[in-house]
Motif scaffolding. Structure first.
Motif, short mmCIF file in Angstrom:
data_model
loop_
_atom_site.label_atom_id
_atom_site.label_comp_id
_atom_site.label_asym_id
_atom_site.label_seq_id
_atom_site.Cartn_x
_atom_site.Cartn_y
_atom_site.Cartn_z
N UNK A 1 -29.58 64.29 25.18
CA UNK A 1 -28.56 63.59 25.97
C UNK A 1 -27.95 62.45 25.18
N UNK A 2 -28.79 61.70 24.45
CA UNK A 2 -28.29 60.58 23.67
C UNK A 2 -27.37 61.01 22.56
N UNK A 3 -27.79 62.02 21.79
CA UNK A 3 -26.97 62.50 20.67
C UNK A 3 -25.67 63.13 21.16
N UNK A 4 -25.76 63.97 22.20
CA UNK A 4 -24.56 64.62 22.73
C UNK A 4 -23.63 63.58 23.34
N UNK A 5 -24.21 62.60 24.03
CA UNK A 5 -23.39 61.53 24.61
C UNK A 5 -22.65 60.75 23.54
N UNK A 6 -23.33 60.44 22.42
CA UNK A 6 -22.70 59.71 21.34
C UNK A 6 -21.63 60.55 20.65
N UNK A 7 -21.88 61.84 20.48
CA UNK A 7 -20.88 62.72 19.86
C UNK A 7 -19.61 62.79 20.71
N UNK A 8 -19.80 62.86 22.01
CA UNK A 8 -18.64 62.89 22.92
C UNK A 8 -17.91 61.55 22.85
N UNK A 9 -18.67 60.46 22.82
CA UNK A 9 -18.06 59.13 22.72
C UNK A 9 -17.26 58.98 21.43
N UNK A 10 -17.76 59.56 20.35
CA UNK A 10 -17.10 59.45 19.05
C UNK A 10 -15.99 60.48 18.86
N UNK A 11 -15.93 61.47 19.76
CA UNK A 11 -14.96 62.55 19.59
C UNK A 11 -13.52 62.05 19.65
N UNK A 12 -13.31 60.89 20.24
CA UNK A 12 -11.97 60.33 20.31
C UNK A 12 -11.38 60.07 18.94
N UNK B 1 -16.53 54.80 25.77
CA UNK B 1 -17.50 54.28 26.76
C UNK B 1 -18.32 55.35 27.48
N UNK B 2 -18.11 56.63 27.14
CA UNK B 2 -18.79 57.71 27.86
C UNK B 2 -20.31 57.56 27.83
N UNK B 3 -20.86 57.03 26.75
CA UNK B 3 -22.30 56.91 26.60
C UNK B 3 -22.92 56.07 27.72
N UNK B 4 -22.14 55.17 28.33
CA UNK B 4 -22.69 54.32 29.39
C UNK B 4 -22.85 55.10 30.70
#
Length: 245
Positions: A197-208, A221-224
């Motif tokens: 969840x942490x890695x996928x959340x960070x990847x989605x946050x960085x996808x921008x 901010x998706x990781x929050x």
């Protein structure tokens, strides 16, 4: 101050797996995305002011990176005019904005409970448990910073251990050390899911970053939301009982 009572396993609670947590986080994030973008705007404005105040020589940084041929000498970058001031002020900014990010966790909670969002919700971290949020933000930044200094991979593996620290501080009114102990304890027992969840959340946050500069405002901010969803999955959904404006 917001008050929360015993935790419930009712309502919108994701299952204890990476896919369910990320899916739940998406649903929460859709409801607060406007405020998430506003948070990013506030952060970028503050960062721009710091950059201007530090007097950093941006061209010298770019020239060094271009001439490095893939191997950046950070000791040389550190010598660039204004770099020490810039990093020092940036660290202070991250430290002081920790409570603002807690506001996004709280907004995810309100979305989950179908409550109306207010602009003032963003600043709940400055009204509630403020000192402990600052201390936790400082300690966790040091932990992640040291991990990155050792190598990039340790930071990836240690980051998920801190995933639910902010929700613990907010919903349980815990002190900084208690929050660190609890997030490490829960993550240790469920490390595979927290890592995913942490890695996928960070990847989605960085996808921008792939969607041009403006995309970062939407995704960062998706990781929050992921923090909130992971917390709800493993601790429970806190039930709000009192709201004092």
């Amino acid at each position: 101050m917001e008050n929360f009572t015993a935790f419930e396993k009712t309502g919108t609670v994701p299952e204890r797996n990476t896919g369910s947590i990320i899916s739940h986080a998406f649903e929460m994030y859709k409801g607060l995305i406007g405020y998430a973008i506003l948070t990013m705007i506030l952060y970028v404005v503050a960062s721009s002011l710091i950059q201007a105040f530090s007097g950093i020589d941006q061209q010298a940084v770019l020239d060094h990176v271009k001439s490095s041929e893939g191997t950046v000498d950070y000791t040389e970058i550190w010598k660039i005019e204004g770099m020490k001031e810039y990093y020092g002020l940036s660290a202070l900014l991250s430290f002081l904005l920790g409570p603002l990010l807690v506001g996004l966790v709280y907004m995810a909670h309100k979305v989950n409970n179908n409550l109306k969002l207010n602009f003032s919700d963003l600043f709940i971290g400055y009204r509630q448990n403020f000192l402990n949020i600052l201390i936790y933000s400082f300690i966790s930044s040091i932990i992640i910073g040291i991990s990155f200094m050792l190598c990039f991979l340790p930071a990836l593996f240690i980051g998920p251990m801190l995933l639910i620290g902010y929700p613990v501080l907010l919903f349980e009114n815990a002190n900084a050390i208690e929050a660190l102990k609890k997030t490490f304890s829960v993550a240790k027992e469920n490390y595979g899911t927290f890592l995913g969840a942490g890695l996928l959340g960070m990847l989605i946050s960085m996808s921008g970053l792939l969607l041009c500069f403006i995309g970062v405002f939407i995704t960062a901010p998706f990781i929050y939301a992921v923090m909130y969803s992971a917390y709800v999955a493993y601790v429970g959904r806190p039930r709000q009982i009192i709201h004092n404006s």
